[in-house]
Every structure is written in C-alpha cells, then in structure tokens.
Design a protein around this motif. Structure first.
Motif, PDB file in Angstrom:
ATOM      1  N   THR A 203      -6.429   8.556  -8.058  1.00 37.28           N
ATOM      2  CA  THR A 203      -5.150   9.092  -8.533  1.00 37.28           C
ATOM      3  C   THR A 203      -5.246  10.521  -9.046  1.00 37.28           C
ATOM      4  O   THR A 203      -4.217  11.180  -9.208  1.00 37.28           O
ATOM      5  N   THR A 204      -6.441  11.021  -9.316  1.00 31.12           N
ATOM      6  CA  THR A 204      -6.722  12.350  -9.862  1.00 31.12           C
ATOM      7  C   THR A 204      -6.218  12.482 -11.298  1.00 31.12           C
ATOM      8  O   THR A 204      -5.485  11.632 -11.802  1.00 31.12           O
ATOM      9  N   ALA A 205      -6.605  13.589 -11.954  1.00 30.86           N
ATOM     10  CA  ALA A 205      -6.178  13.865 -13.325  1.00 30.86           C
ATOM     11  C   ALA A 205      -4.863  14.636 -13.370  1.00 30.86           C
ATOM     12  O   ALA A 205      -4.414  15.035 -14.448  1.00 30.86           O
ATOM     13  N   ASP A 206      -4.244  14.830 -12.226  1.00 29.24           N
ATOM     14  CA  ASP A 206      -2.946  15.505 -12.128  1.00 29.24           C
ATOM     15  C   ASP A 206      -1.857  14.438 -12.181  1.00 29.24           C
ATOM     16  O   ASP A 206      -1.773  13.580 -11.300  1.00 29.24           O
ATOM     17  N   LEU A 207      -0.997  14.501 -13.196  1.00 28.45           N
ATOM     18  CA  LEU A 207       0.010  13.462 -13.402  1.00 28.45           C
ATOM     19  C   LEU A 207       0.950  13.340 -12.209  1.00 28.45           C
ATOM     20  O   LEU A 207       1.302  12.222 -11.794  1.00 28.45           O
ATOM     21  N   THR A 208       1.369  14.468 -11.647  1.00 28.82           N
ATOM     22  CA  THR A 208       2.287  14.439 -10.508  1.00 28.82           C
ATOM     23  C   THR A 208       1.648  13.744  -9.306  1.00 28.82           C
ATOM     24  O   THR A 208       2.290  12.932  -8.626  1.00 28.82           O
ATOM     25  N   VAL A 209       0.390  14.054  -9.050  1.00 24.72           N
ATOM     26  CA  VAL A 209      -0.331  13.418  -7.948  1.00 24.72           C
ATOM     27  C   VAL A 209      -0.487  11.920  -8.208  1.00 24.72           C
ATOM     28  O   VAL A 209      -0.328  11.094  -7.295  1.00 24.72           O
ATOM     29  N   ALA A 210      -0.786  11.567  -9.454  1.00 28.75           N
ATOM     30  CA  ALA A 210      -0.964  10.157  -9.801  1.00 28.75           C
ATOM     31  C   ALA A 210       0.323   9.366  -9.579  1.00 28.75           C
ATOM     32  O   ALA A 210       0.303   8.261  -9.028  1.00 28.75           O
ATOM     33  N   VAL A 211       1.461   9.931  -9.991  1.00 31.07           N
ATOM     34  CA  VAL A 211       2.748   9.265  -9.778  1.00 31.07           C
ATOM     35  C   VAL A 211       2.995   9.066  -8.293  1.00 31.07           C
ATOM     36  O   VAL A 211       3.363   7.977  -7.836  1.00 31.07           O
ATOM     37  N   SER A 212       2.783  10.121  -7.510  1.00 25.28           N
ATOM     38  CA  SER A 212       3.002  10.048  -6.066  1.00 25.28           C
ATOM     39  C   SER A 212       2.090   9.017  -5.404  1.00 25.28           C
ATOM     40  O   SER A 212       2.516   8.279  -4.504  1.00 25.28           O
ATOM     41  N   THR A 213       0.836   8.950  -5.862  1.00 21.23           N
ATOM     42  CA  THR A 213      -0.126   8.007  -5.290  1.00 21.23           C
ATOM     43  C   THR A 213       0.310   6.565  -5.533  1.00 21.23           C
ATOM     44  O   THR A 213       0.282   5.725  -4.615  1.00 21.23           O
ATOM     45  N   PHE A 214       0.736   6.268  -6.756  1.00 22.89           N
ATOM     46  CA  PHE A 214       1.200   4.914  -7.055  1.00 22.89           C
ATOM     47  C   PHE A 214       2.500   4.594  -6.308  1.00 22.89           C
ATOM     48  O   PHE A 214       2.667   3.482  -5.798  1.00 22.89           O
ATOM     49  N   GLU A 215       3.420   5.557  -6.241  1.00 24.52           N
ATOM     50  CA  GLU A 215       4.676   5.313  -5.520  1.00 24.52           C
ATOM     51  C   GLU A 215       4.407   4.999  -4.050  1.00 24.52           C
ATOM     52  O   GLU A 215       4.992   4.053  -3.492  1.00 24.52           O
ATOM     53  N   SER A 216       3.540   5.785  -3.442  1.00 27.72           N
ATOM     54  CA  SER A 216       3.232   5.574  -2.023  1.00 27.72           C
ATOM     55  C   SER A 216       2.621   4.195  -1.807  1.00 27.72           C
ATOM     56  O   SER A 216       2.966   3.498  -0.837  1.00 27.72           O
ATOM     57  N   TRP A 217       1.733   3.802  -2.697  1.00 25.83           N
ATOM     58  CA  TRP A 217       1.081   2.498  -2.540  1.00 25.83           C
ATOM     59  C   TRP A 217       2.085   1.362  -2.726  1.00 25.83           C
ATOM     60  O   TRP A 217       2.076   0.392  -1.963  1.00 25.83           O
ATOM     61  N   LEU A 218       2.965   1.479  -3.712  1.00 27.58           N
ATOM     62  CA  LEU A 218       3.961   0.436  -3.949  1.00 27.58           C
ATOM     63  C   LEU A 218       4.935   0.312  -2.778  1.00 27.58           C
ATOM     64  O   LEU A 218       5.320  -0.796  -2.391  1.00 27.58           O
ATOM     65  N   LEU A 219       5.331   1.441  -2.204  1.00 27.90           N
ATOM     66  CA  LEU A 219       6.229   1.406  -1.053  1.00 27.90           C
ATOM     67  C   LEU A 219       5.549   0.763   0.163  1.00 27.90           C
ATOM     68  O   LEU A 219       6.201   0.068   0.954  1.00 27.90           O
ATOM     69  N   ALA A 220       4.243   0.994   0.285  1.00 28.30           N
ATOM     70  CA  ALA A 220       3.503   0.423   1.425  1.00 28.30           C
ATOM     71  C   ALA A 220       3.110  -1.028   1.192  1.00 28.30           C
ATOM     72  O   ALA A 220       2.698  -1.720   2.136  1.00 28.30           O
ATOM     73  N   ASN A 221       3.253  -1.503  -0.055  1.00 28.96           N
ATOM     74  CA  ASN A 221       2.854  -2.869  -0.402  1.00 28.96           C
ATOM     75  C   ASN A 221       3.962  -3.551  -1.216  1.00 28.96           C
ATOM     76  O   ASN A 221       3.829  -3.768  -2.422  1.00 28.96           O
ATOM     77  N   PRO A 222       5.077  -3.879  -0.562  1.00 29.07           N
ATOM     78  CA  PRO A 222       6.213  -4.466  -1.272  1.00 29.07           C
ATOM     79  C   PRO A 222       5.913  -5.834  -1.888  1.00 29.07           C
ATOM     80  O   PRO A 222       6.674  -6.301  -2.737  1.00 29.07           O
ATOM     81  N   ASP A 231      -7.993   4.861 -16.700  1.00 26.49           N
ATOM     82  CA  ASP A 231      -7.951   6.175 -17.338  1.00 26.49           C
ATOM     83  C   ASP A 231      -6.560   6.435 -17.898  1.00 26.49           C
ATOM     84  O   ASP A 231      -5.610   5.690 -17.646  1.00 26.49           O
ATOM     85  N   GLN A 232      -6.441   7.528 -18.639  1.00 27.20           N
ATOM     86  CA  GLN A 232      -5.189   7.851 -19.322  1.00 27.20           C
ATOM     87  C   GLN A 232      -4.103   8.364 -18.388  1.00 27.20           C
ATOM     88  O   GLN A 232      -2.952   7.911 -18.452  1.00 27.20           O
ATOM     89  N   THR A 233      -4.439   9.310 -17.512  1.00 30.10           N
ATOM     90  CA  THR A 233      -3.418   9.933 -16.670  1.00 30.10           C
ATOM     91  C   THR A 233      -2.737   8.920 -15.769  1.00 30.10           C
ATOM     92  O   THR A 233      -1.505   8.880 -15.661  1.00 30.10           O
ATOM     93  N   GLY A 234      -3.536   8.087 -15.106  1.00 36.68           N
ATOM     94  CA  GLY A 234      -2.967   7.092 -14.215  1.00 36.68           C
ATOM     95  C   GLY A 234      -2.093   6.089 -14.932  1.00 36.68           C
ATOM     96  O   GLY A 234      -1.055   5.653 -14.413  1.00 36.68           O
ATOM     97  N   THR A 235      -2.491   5.727 -16.154  1.00 35.32           N
ATOM     98  CA  THR A 235      -1.693   4.778 -16.930  1.00 35.32           C
ATOM     99  C   THR A 235      -0.331   5.362 -17.264  1.00 35.32           C
ATOM    100  O   THR A 235       0.696   4.682 -17.167  1.00 35.32           O
ATOM    101  N   SER A 236      -0.301   6.622 -17.663  1.00 41.76           N
ATOM    102  CA  SER A 236       0.988   7.280 -17.930  1.00 41.76           C
ATOM    103  C   SER A 236       1.842   7.363 -16.678  1.00 41.76           C
ATOM    104  O   SER A 236       3.072   7.217 -16.732  1.00 41.76           O
ATOM    105  N   ALA A 237       1.191   7.589 -15.534  1.00 40.98           N
ATOM    106  CA  ALA A 237       1.918   7.753 -14.276  1.00 40.98           C
ATOM    107  C   ALA A 237       2.575   6.460 -13.812  1.00 40.98           C
ATOM    108  O   ALA A 237       3.620   6.488 -13.136  1.00 40.98           O
ATOM    109  N   GLN A 238       2.002   5.325 -14.163  1.00 41.68           N
ATOM    110  CA  GLN A 238       2.523   4.048 -13.681  1.00 41.68           C
ATOM    111  C   GLN A 238       3.986   3.823 -14.069  1.00 41.68           C
ATOM    112  O   GLN A 238       4.806   3.415 -13.241  1.00 41.68           O
ATOM    113  N   GLY A 239       4.291   4.079 -15.336  1.00 39.64           N
ATOM    114  CA  GLY A 239       5.659   3.863 -15.803  1.00 39.64           C
ATOM    115  C   GLY A 239       6.665   4.708 -15.040  1.00 39.64           C
ATOM    116  O   GLY A 239       7.757   4.242 -14.701  1.00 39.64           O
ATOM    117  N   THR A 240       6.282   5.955 -14.773  1.00 38.27           N
ATOM    118  CA  THR A 240       7.162   6.848 -14.022  1.00 38.27           C
ATOM    119  C   THR A 240       7.377   6.335 -12.604  1.00 38.27           C
ATOM    120  O   THR A 240       8.512   6.336 -12.087  1.00 38.27           O
TER     121      THR A 240
END
Length: 327
Positions: A203-222, A231-240
C-alpha cells in the motif's frame, strides 16, 4: 486531568529512580552538564513519531529538573523509509559527537557497523520501535512492541470479526521493514490455522496510494469480508476507501496505531479496531536509559510497550490522550 495525572506519575517514578541513584540537589547553572541525544527514525515526517518525540522530550525535561543537567533531544531521519539514508544520518550523528542515540533498526545488517562504531566511541545506542532481532547488533536495549506477538493479536481479532473463512486483504506500506514483516508473520501464524484466504497488498506510505490500492482491491473482490493493515498509513486509508465505495457495515476494517483519521473512522463506524503500541513510552524510556547509563553506569533494559486493542469501547478515552500527545 488525565494527562496531568499521567505526566505526574511518570515524573514521580523518574524522580524516585534518580534520587535512589544519587541525585545531588542545588547544582548551579554554571555546573550543568549537557547531554545531546538524537532520535533517528526510518521515516521522520510521518505523524506516528509525534508522541514518541514528546515522550523523549518529557523525559529530558524531568531528568534535567531533577538532576540539574541539561538534556537536549533532536529528531532526524529520512523523509520516508530509506535504510541507506538513515544509516548515513546515523554515521553523521556519530561523527558529530552526540552523547547518545535512540534509533529504529529496520534492517538486520545495515546498522551493525554504525552501532558498533558508536559503542566503541562511548556513544550508547538504544533501539526503539523497530529492533534488529538477529542478535548481532550491539545496541544496548530495545524499547518497543514485540511485533510477532502483536501480529498474533491482529490475527485473533480478524478471526473474531470475520470468522474462520472468507477473503481478506492485508496491507503493508514498506516492503522489507522488519517490524512490519514480523507483524505479518504473527498474523499469518493465526490465519494459517483457518480457511481464511488473504492477499498481501503493497500500500506504500503514501495515503492517497494506499486508499487507491484498497479501493481497487475491493472493487475486484466484491465477495471480500475485510481489509486490514500492519501499519499506520494503510489503517487510516481503509476508512476512506470503505466510505468512498459505500461499503460501511459490509467490510471489516482494522490495523495499527492511533492516527487521528483512524480514531475518527472507529467513531464513525468505518474501522472496527486498531492496535496501539504506546509510542510515547518508546521515546520516554530510552532517554531515561541513556541518561542512567551515562551518569551512573546502569545498563538499560528491554521494555515491551504492549499491543492494546482500541475499538468503539475505549476510543473516546484514547482520543483525549492522543490529542494531548500521550497516545
């Protein structure tokens, strides 16, 4: 009131320790001994370090007041995770003649030579937050979470909330980061005893990238049941990501550390839990350890700062301490 109480307890304990060690009151300003300590972390700009640095500064003030000395604490490190740059910063600090080093050691080999060099020059080194677990590093002690065991805590929470089967993703921001690897090993130790299918995401330490990574995975895995992070960054990104996709109540979310966004996501119901490692103590105890070692020859000890689960049941208490810089 809570933060005054916590600071009072820490100060009282420290003062008692120093008095026992031989405190001599009434030292004049002209007689003050100065100690220059540096904290060297692997990604100095992320907000995780705020309570750690506060803990170090609080300890420095308490010791300075009790002992009639002056302890200065500085924080430095690469902008984001970069072992080579962190090693260079440590080597420069040693060359400059600092009195003590508090450092994360996120690589099993890279820090052996600079730490050994510091020790040879009489500069004590205490590892914080991330330890070299190989046993080959000369650091005097480690203050921080036991990552494998903490990963097991995350794994058990996943099973508690998801069950023993289904599909999930686990985010990791820095590939090769020792603590994150050990946490992931702990998670896998629990999940591999179940039928849960898990995919590891960078997910990287970049919050924007982390959000995009989780969104893409969720869309591909309904059919996914949850997303988690070590880690901290990815955890924050999940809610978004869950909010953006309108999946509140459908996806279980959890991970690490007490970033303000994560705590708010718990309150809002987007994230179910996070694991605290008490970074305040990861700064406080190393300063005490360095000073007692330099002044009185008392060898520092390893300190486990724990793996506390924070969820809807205790998040409001934690927020008050987090806003004050203690959690």
């Amino acid at each position: 009131m809570r933060k005054r109480a916590l600071y009072g307890v820490l100060t009282t304990v420290l003062a008692a320790t120093l008095l026992f060690a031989g405190w001599t009151p009434g030292v004049s300003a002209q007689e003050k001994t100065t100690y220059d300590f540096v904290i060297i972390t692997h990604s100095a700009t992320i907000p995780f370090w705020v309570p750690l640095v506060k803990g170090a500064q609080d300890a420095a003030r308490a010791i300075s007041l009790a002992e009639g000395v002056e302890i200065r604490v500085r924080h430095m490190g690469p902008h984001l995770f970069n072992v080579e740059e962190q090693v260079s910063i440590m080597e420069n600090a040693i060359q400059s003649g600092v009195d003590g080093i508090i450092a994360t050691l996120p690589d099993l080999n890279a820090f052996d030579a600079p730490v050994a060099n510091a020790i040879r020059q009489g500069i004590p080194v205490i590892a914080t937050n991330v330890d070299d677990t190989s046993g080959d590093n000369a650091r005097l002690a480690y203050v921080g979470q036991r990552d494998f065991e903490a990963g097991q805590v995350l794994g058990r929470k996943i099973v508690e909330l998801v069950g023993t089967s289904g599909k999930i993703a686990i985010g990791m921001e820095d590939l090769g980061h020792l603590s994150l690897q050990d946490r992931l090993k702990g998670v896998r130790d629990i999940l591999d005893q179940t039928d849960i299918q898990y995919e590891i995401l960078h997910t990287t330490a970049d919050l924007t990238v982390a959000v995009s990574t989780f969104e893409s995975w969720l869309l591909a895995n309904p059919d996914a049941k949850g997303i988690f992070s070590v880690d901290q960054t990815g955890t924050s990104a999940q809610g978004t990501a869950i909010r953006n996709l309108g999946l509140k109540g459908q996806i279980v979310s959890g991970g690490w550390d007490l970033a303000p966004a994560t705590l708010q996501n718990i309150i809002d119901g987007y994230t179910h839990f996070t694991i605290d490692q008490t970074p305040y103590l990861q700064g406080y105890y190393p300063v005490v350890g360095l000073y007692l070692y330099l002044k009185y020859g008392i060898a520092p000890s390893n300190v486990d700062t724990g793996a506390t689960v924070v969820d809807a049941s205790n998040v409001h208490d934690v927020i008050a301490l987090s806003e004050a810089g203690y959690r």
